[in-house]
Design a protein around this motif. Structure first.
Motif, short mmCIF file in Angstrom:
data_model
loop_
_atom_site.label_atom_id
_atom_site.label_comp_id
_atom_site.label_asym_id
_atom_site.label_seq_id
_atom_site.Cartn_x
_atom_site.Cartn_y
_atom_site.Cartn_z
N MET A 1 49.91 -87.97 5.32
CA MET A 1 49.47 -89.09 4.94
C MET A 1 48.21 -89.51 4.96
O MET A 1 47.53 -90.54 4.20
N THR A 2 47.13 -88.56 5.43
CA THR A 2 45.82 -88.69 5.05
C THR A 2 45.51 -88.49 3.67
O THR A 2 44.78 -89.34 3.04
N VAL A 3 46.02 -87.64 3.21
CA VAL A 3 45.93 -87.50 1.49
C VAL A 3 46.05 -88.65 0.88
O VAL A 3 45.47 -89.17 -0.11
N VAL A 4 47.29 -89.29 1.08
CA VAL A 4 47.66 -90.68 0.48
C VAL A 4 46.49 -91.82 0.66
O VAL A 4 46.41 -92.59 -0.22
N GLU A 5 46.30 -91.77 1.94
CA GLU A 5 45.33 -92.99 2.37
C GLU A 5 44.01 -92.80 1.59
O GLU A 5 43.35 -93.72 1.22
N ILE A 6 43.27 -91.47 1.66
CA ILE A 6 42.19 -91.17 0.99
C ILE A 6 42.54 -91.43 -0.52
O ILE A 6 41.56 -92.22 -1.47
N GLY A 7 43.37 -91.30 -1.24
CA GLY A 7 43.78 -91.57 -2.44
C GLY A 7 43.69 -93.00 -2.87
O GLY A 7 43.02 -93.58 -3.94
N LEU B 1 40.93 -106.28 -8.74
CA LEU B 1 40.35 -105.36 -9.73
C LEU B 1 41.10 -105.18 -10.77
O LEU B 1 40.89 -104.80 -12.06
N THR B 2 42.58 -104.85 -10.46
CA THR B 2 43.33 -104.35 -11.34
C THR B 2 44.54 -105.13 -12.02
O THR B 2 45.21 -104.97 -13.31
N GLY B 3 44.65 -106.34 -11.43
CA GLY B 3 45.77 -107.20 -11.80
C GLY B 3 47.17 -106.84 -11.39
O GLY B 3 48.01 -107.62 -11.77
N LEU B 4 47.01 -105.84 -10.47
CA LEU B 4 48.59 -105.13 -10.19
C LEU B 4 48.77 -106.17 -8.88
O LEU B 4 48.06 -106.72 -8.17
N PRO B 5 50.22 -106.01 -8.60
CA PRO B 5 50.70 -106.92 -7.22
C PRO B 5 50.01 -106.31 -5.91
O PRO B 5 49.72 -105.18 -5.93
N ILE C 1 37.88 -97.26 -5.60
CA ILE C 1 36.48 -97.07 -6.23
C ILE C 1 36.54 -96.76 -7.65
O ILE C 1 35.84 -97.26 -8.28
N GLY C 2 37.63 -96.24 -7.99
CA GLY C 2 37.83 -95.87 -9.52
C GLY C 2 38.10 -97.17 -10.31
O GLY C 2 37.25 -97.53 -11.23
N ALA C 3 38.62 -98.15 -9.75
CA ALA C 3 38.96 -99.44 -10.40
C ALA C 3 37.62 -100.12 -10.27
O ALA C 3 37.36 -100.85 -11.55
#
Length: 423
Positions: free
Chosen positions: A170-176, A288-292, A182-184
């Protein structure tokens, strides 16, 4: 095959052997497990929940509050690294204070303070998780809270490797999720750089700096978690090497992610609007992305659930350690013969989190968590100062920090508490 260890092997202070205990906590955790645990309890506990509240208080200056909180945490991280290698036991803070001041009651009070802070912290994250889960399940908040606490409590009662490995995924997912933000933000243009002057406050503006310092008290909550690594040191394969690395890696990665994400958040969404959102980082991602909203809300659900699990794990270990040191009823020191986990102690923490999460507002919970934690930090820094002053040289194999580190940790912790009183 379970590993059975003696009290001498674990350097447990004041421990007594009782007939009902056939097992001890098992040394099975590696540096990877420790870092994933530290990141999980820290990142999942703060940024997904409190970025809106921090923006409401300090606006465009909110990243400075997170940076100030990181400095405070960094001073005390060194103290925990040394004490944790001296005494790699559960209920670590209680053991440190008891060893330094030779007062059993003071050690027990410190341990209970840690439990109180972690319980309030776990309740805070639970309340925050309900806001994100509500994006998918239009159920009453109380129902969501109860379901979350009971489900995460069941996972926390598994063995340390099982529960922490689950939390690690779950930690890997939350950091992702944070990296996605940050990328957006980086792909959205030059405003992140062009608006940097808005971040700084003139040194002569004492009102603004006082506000930032008071916001830093709230931001401290977002960093709470790294110090809980000492409470699983008894389950690390090589605590003298693993613990210091895990503490500093956790704190460093967390600080970098937080400052970047908070700056992107206040640039992407006006702070006032961010403060009104029940799912603030999901709103930032949408802007930032326009995604829902549901895209990042799903990641935020994972992050907050992870934070709840690791808090429950830590509470169980502290209550177990206090009971094993003779400060609480021996019932709490029982270790399940199948899972190797202190199930009874963990269930006490689950019940306490459920009660608090159903009854107290999020911001109030977070502030009290910060106050209690800073109080514990002050005691732990005092403990290391007392130990260093009373010995000619440290024992072999201990990670040693300069004398000024616990002095700085004590000063910064007390300073933030005093600023809170002034505010």
């Amino acid at each position: 095959m379970q590993e059975v260890r003696t009290d001498a092997a674990t350097h447990r202070p004041g421990s007594t052997t009782t007939p009902h205990k056939s097992t001890k906590l098992i040394r099975s955790l590696t540096l990877t497990h420790a870092v994933l645990y530290g990141l999980g309890v820290t990142i999942g506990a703060g940024i997904y929940v409190l970025v809106g509240a921090a923006a409401a208080r300090s606006g465009m200056h909110a990243p400075l509050a997170f940076l100030a909180a990181a400095v405070v945490m960094g001073m005390t991280a060194g103290t925990f690294a040394e004490l944790g290698t001296r005494l790699p036991v559960a209920a670590s803070e209680a053991a440190y204070v008891r060893t330094a001041f030779h007062r059993k009651w003071l050690g027990a009070a410190t341990g209970l303070l840690v439990v109180a802070a972690a319980t309030i912290s776990g309740a805070t994250i639970t309340v925050g998780s309900a806001g994100y889960i509500g994006v998918f399940l239009p159920l009453p908040s109380a129902w969501i809270v109860a379901g979350v606490v009971l489900a995460m409590g069941a996972i926390a009662c598994l063995s340390a490797v099982q529960s922490i490995s689950f939390a690690g995924l779950m930690t890997v997912v939350e950091i992702g999720g944070l990296i996605l933000i940050i990328g957006a933000g980086l792909f959205e243009g030059e405003s992140l750089v062009s608006r940097l002057p808005e971040l700084w406050v003139p040194m002569t503006d004492l009102t603004a700096w006082t506000g930032i310092a008071q916001t830093a008290l709230l931001a401290v909550f977002a960093f709470i978690g790294f110090e809980h690594l000492v409470n699983i040191s008894e389950e690390m394969k090589n605590p003298s090497r693993t613990l210091p690395w895990a503490l500093f890696i956790t704190l460093g990665v967390t600080a970098l992610l937080y400052v970047a994400v908070v700056w992107i958040a206040v640039v992407a969404v006006p702070p006032a609007e961010l403060a009104r959102s029940s799912a603030p980082l999901a709103l930032v991602f949408q802007r930032l992305t326009g995604l829902p909203l549901s895209v990042l809300s799903a990641i935020a659900v994972v992050a907050t659930l992870n934070g709840i699990i690791v808090h429950m794990i830590m509470i169980g270990r502290v209550l177990y350690g206090l009971a094993d040191q003779g400060s609480l009823p021996s019932l709490l020191a029982r270790v399940n013969s199948r899972s190797g986990a202190p199930v009874v102690a963990t269930l006490f923490g689950v019940g306490a989190i459920l009660i608090l999460a159903l009854g107290i507002p999020l911001t109030g919970l977070a502030e009290w968590t910060s106050r209690l934690t800073l109080g514990v930090f002050a005691l732990v820094n005092l403990a290391l100062l007392r130990i260093k002053a009373s010995e000619p040289k440290p024992p072999a194999g201990v990670f040693v920090v300069p004398f000024w580190v616990p002095v700085a940790g004590l000063f910064t912790s007390v300073a933030l508490l005093l600023l809170d009183l002034v505010g």
